[in-house]
Scaffold this motif. Structure first.
Motif, PDB file in Angstrom:
ATOM      1  N   THR A  64      51.604  11.254  52.146  1.00  0.00           N
ATOM      2  CA  THR A  64      50.479  12.118  51.787  1.00  0.00           C
ATOM      3  C   THR A  64      50.783  12.753  50.441  1.00  0.00           C
ATOM      4  O   THR A  64      51.905  12.661  49.945  1.00  0.00           O
ATOM      5  CB  THR A  64      50.257  13.251  52.819  1.00  0.00           C
ATOM      6  OG1 THR A  64      51.347  14.168  52.736  1.00  0.00           O
ATOM      7  CG2 THR A  64      50.127  12.708  54.223  1.00  0.00           C
ATOM      8  N   ASN A  65      49.800  13.412  49.891  1.00  0.00           N
ATOM      9  CA  ASN A  65      50.025  14.118  48.630  1.00  0.00           C
ATOM     10  C   ASN A  65      50.316  15.606  48.857  1.00  0.00           C
ATOM     11  O   ASN A  65      50.254  16.387  47.930  1.00  0.00           O
ATOM     12  CB  ASN A  65      48.833  13.935  47.691  1.00  0.00           C
ATOM     13  CG  ASN A  65      47.550  14.472  48.281  1.00  0.00           C
ATOM     14  OD1 ASN A  65      47.504  14.855  49.445  1.00  0.00           O
ATOM     15  ND2 ASN A  65      46.496  14.479  47.493  1.00  0.00           N
ATOM     16  N   SER A  67      52.815  18.613  49.363  1.00  0.00           N
ATOM     17  CA  SER A  67      54.217  18.936  49.102  1.00  0.00           C
ATOM     18  C   SER A  67      54.833  19.585  50.336  1.00  0.00           C
ATOM     19  O   SER A  67      54.122  20.087  51.212  1.00  0.00           O
ATOM     20  CB  SER A  67      54.318  19.899  47.917  1.00  0.00           C
ATOM     21  OG  SER A  67      53.779  21.167  48.274  1.00  0.00           O
ATOM     22  N   GLU A  68      56.146  19.578  50.396  1.00  0.00           N
ATOM     23  CA  GLU A  68      56.838  20.230  51.506  1.00  0.00           C
ATOM     24  C   GLU A  68      56.513  21.718  51.544  1.00  0.00           C
ATOM     25  O   GLU A  68      56.344  22.294  52.615  1.00  0.00           O
ATOM     26  CB  GLU A  68      58.344  19.998  51.421  1.00  0.00           C
ATOM     27  CG  GLU A  68      58.763  18.574  51.699  1.00  0.00           C
ATOM     28  CD  GLU A  68      58.292  18.060  53.064  1.00  0.00           C
ATOM     29  OE1 GLU A  68      58.475  18.770  54.077  1.00  0.00           O
ATOM     30  OE2 GLU A  68      57.741  16.947  53.117  1.00  0.00           O
ATOM     31  N   SER A  69      56.397  22.347  50.379  1.00  0.00           N
ATOM     32  CA  SER A  69      56.070  23.780  50.359  1.00  0.00           C
ATOM     33  C   SER A  69      54.648  24.022  50.873  1.00  0.00           C
ATOM     34  O   SER A  69      54.403  25.020  51.553  1.00  0.00           O
ATOM     35  CB  SER A  69      56.266  24.369  48.963  1.00  0.00           C
ATOM     36  OG  SER A  69      55.399  23.766  48.030  1.00  0.00           O
ATOM     37  N   ALA A  70      53.721  23.129  50.579  1.00  0.00           N
ATOM     38  CA  ALA A  70      52.357  23.274  51.095  1.00  0.00           C
ATOM     39  C   ALA A  70      52.351  23.104  52.614  1.00  0.00           C
ATOM     40  O   ALA A  70      51.653  23.841  53.326  1.00  0.00           O
ATOM     41  CB  ALA A  70      51.429  22.267  50.439  1.00  0.00           C
ATOM     42  N   LYS A  71      53.125  22.155  53.119  1.00  0.00           N
ATOM     43  CA  LYS A  71      53.223  21.964  54.566  1.00  0.00           C
ATOM     44  C   LYS A  71      53.831  23.194  55.223  1.00  0.00           C
ATOM     45  O   LYS A  71      53.351  23.659  56.274  1.00  0.00           O
ATOM     46  CB  LYS A  71      54.077  20.735  54.884  1.00  0.00           C
ATOM     47  CG  LYS A  71      53.446  19.425  54.478  1.00  0.00           C
ATOM     48  CD  LYS A  71      54.418  18.299  54.780  1.00  0.00           C
ATOM     49  CE  LYS A  71      54.093  17.040  54.051  1.00  0.00           C
ATOM     50  NZ  LYS A  71      55.101  15.985  54.310  1.00  0.00           N
ATOM     51  N   ASP A  72      54.896  23.742  54.623  1.00  0.00           N
ATOM     52  CA  ASP A  72      55.541  24.941  55.160  1.00  0.00           C
ATOM     53  C   ASP A  72      54.583  26.129  55.158  1.00  0.00           C
ATOM     54  O   ASP A  72      54.548  26.910  56.121  1.00  0.00           O
ATOM     55  CB  ASP A  72      56.797  25.286  54.365  1.00  0.00           C
ATOM     56  CG  ASP A  72      57.925  24.292  54.579  1.00  0.00           C
ATOM     57  OD1 ASP A  72      57.887  23.523  55.562  1.00  0.00           O
ATOM     58  OD2 ASP A  72      58.855  24.270  53.735  1.00  0.00           O
ATOM     59  N   ALA A  73      53.812  26.274  54.089  1.00  0.00           N
ATOM     60  CA  ALA A  73      52.849  27.384  54.002  1.00  0.00           C
ATOM     61  C   ALA A  73      51.768  27.245  55.069  1.00  0.00           C
ATOM     62  O   ALA A  73      51.363  28.236  55.690  1.00  0.00           O
ATOM     63  CB  ALA A  73      52.227  27.430  52.608  1.00  0.00           C
ATOM     64  N   THR A  74      51.312  26.041  55.316  1.00  0.00           N
ATOM     65  CA  THR A  74      50.307  25.814  56.352  1.00  0.00           C
ATOM     66  C   THR A  74      50.875  26.113  57.723  1.00  0.00           C
ATOM     67  O   THR A  74      50.219  26.756  58.553  1.00  0.00           O
ATOM     68  CB  THR A  74      49.791  24.362  56.288  1.00  0.00           C
ATOM     69  OG1 THR A  74      49.205  24.142  55.008  1.00  0.00           O
ATOM     70  CG2 THR A  74      48.763  24.087  57.377  1.00  0.00           C
ATOM     71  N   LEU A  75      52.108  25.688  57.977  1.00  0.00           N
ATOM     72  CA  LEU A  75      52.758  25.987  59.248  1.00  0.00           C
ATOM     73  C   LEU A  75      52.871  27.489  59.448  1.00  0.00           C
ATOM     74  O   LEU A  75      52.599  28.002  60.546  1.00  0.00           O
ATOM     75  CB  LEU A  75      54.138  25.329  59.307  1.00  0.00           C
ATOM     76  CG  LEU A  75      54.959  25.611  60.555  1.00  0.00           C
ATOM     77  CD1 LEU A  75      54.227  25.163  61.820  1.00  0.00           C
ATOM     78  CD2 LEU A  75      56.318  24.927  60.447  1.00  0.00           C
ATOM     79  N   GLN A  76      53.223  28.228  58.415  1.00  0.00           N
ATOM     80  CA  GLN A  76      53.332  29.681  58.522  1.00  0.00           C
ATOM     81  C   GLN A  76      51.976  30.314  58.811  1.00  0.00           C
ATOM     82  O   GLN A  76      51.877  31.236  59.626  1.00  0.00           O
ATOM     83  CB  GLN A  76      53.952  30.293  57.263  1.00  0.00           C
ATOM     84  CG  GLN A  76      54.289  31.763  57.422  1.00  0.00           C
ATOM     85  CD  GLN A  76      55.258  32.025  58.560  1.00  0.00           C
ATOM     86  OE1 GLN A  76      56.311  31.419  58.641  1.00  0.00           O
ATOM     87  NE2 GLN A  76      54.893  32.917  59.475  1.00  0.00           N
ATOM     88  N   ARG A  77      50.932  29.837  58.164  1.00  0.00           N
ATOM     89  CA  ARG A  77      49.580  30.351  58.431  1.00  0.00           C
ATOM     90  C   ARG A  77      49.198  30.137  59.890  1.00  0.00           C
ATOM     91  O   ARG A  77      48.604  31.011  60.527  1.00  0.00           O
ATOM     92  CB  ARG A  77      48.550  29.678  57.528  1.00  0.00           C
ATOM     93  CG  ARG A  77      48.618  30.133  56.083  1.00  0.00           C
ATOM     94  CD  ARG A  77      47.612  29.427  55.208  1.00  0.00           C
ATOM     95  NE  ARG A  77      46.252  29.649  55.674  1.00  0.00           N
ATOM     96  CZ  ARG A  77      45.218  28.851  55.416  1.00  0.00           C
ATOM     97  NH1 ARG A  77      45.387  27.772  54.676  1.00  0.00           N
ATOM     98  NH2 ARG A  77      44.012  29.135  55.866  1.00  0.00           N
ATOM     99  N   LEU A  78      49.535  28.968  60.430  1.00  0.00           N
ATOM    100  CA  LEU A  78      49.226  28.682  61.829  1.00  0.00           C
ATOM    101  C   LEU A  78      50.041  29.567  62.764  1.00  0.00           C
ATOM    102  O   LEU A  78      49.517  30.079  63.764  1.00  0.00           O
ATOM    103  CB  LEU A  78      49.480  27.201  62.132  1.00  0.00           C
ATOM    104  CG  LEU A  78      48.504  26.237  61.452  1.00  0.00           C
ATOM    105  CD1 LEU A  78      49.017  24.813  61.555  1.00  0.00           C
ATOM    106  CD2 LEU A  78      47.116  26.371  62.050  1.00  0.00           C
ATOM    107  N   ARG A  79      51.308  29.766  62.452  1.00  0.00           N
ATOM    108  CA  ARG A  79      52.147  30.651  63.280  1.00  0.00           C
ATOM    109  C   ARG A  79      51.608  32.077  63.260  1.00  0.00           C
ATOM    110  O   ARG A  79      51.565  32.747  64.296  1.00  0.00           O
ATOM    111  CB  ARG A  79      53.586  30.625  62.795  1.00  0.00           C
ATOM    112  CG  ARG A  79      54.308  29.354  63.165  1.00  0.00           C
ATOM    113  CD  ARG A  79      55.727  29.346  62.644  1.00  0.00           C
ATOM    114  NE  ARG A  79      56.446  28.190  63.157  1.00  0.00           N
ATOM    115  CZ  ARG A  79      57.512  27.674  62.581  1.00  0.00           C
ATOM    116  NH1 ARG A  79      58.022  28.222  61.484  1.00  0.00           N
ATOM    117  NH2 ARG A  79      58.106  26.625  63.101  1.00  0.00           N
TER     118      ARG A  79
END
Length: 96
Positions: A64-65, A67-79
């Motif tokens: 995917t396009n 970034s790991e930081s974008a994935k981490d930020a999305t995970l934090q938003r969900l948490r």
């Protein structure tokens, strides 16, 4: 009650597909919204038997396009949303 019945029905059909067709794998798909290719406007489940070289395209892209930081930020938003689920608006996030 309805979600339980839908899940039980999908499990029953999945077991029938496995025992009768003996696929190499199985996809159980429930889509919501046009972007997810939902074409029938009600809840339903697709039980799709799969074989290594079938005509069904890949569901998950290899890359995917994002970034790991974008994935981490999305995970934090969900948490954060999960922790606040059911709390009244403006409730503190502290756990005292």
């Amino acid at each position: 009650m309805e979600a339980r019945d839908l899940g039980a029905g999908a499990l029953r059909v999945s077991n029938l597909v496995y025992s009768t067709l003996q696929p190499e794998g199985l996809n159980i798909i429930q889509s919501n919204g046009r972007a997810a290719e939902q074409t029938v406007p009600h809840v339903h489940v697709h039980v799709v038997p799969r074989w290594g070289r079938d005509a069904f395209d890949e569901i998950w892209p290899a890359t995917t396009n994002f970034s790991e930081s974008a994935k981490d930020a999305t995970l934090q938003r969900l948490r954060d949303a999960d922790q606040n689920l059911g709390k009244p608006p403006n409730a503190s996030n502290s756990h005292n």
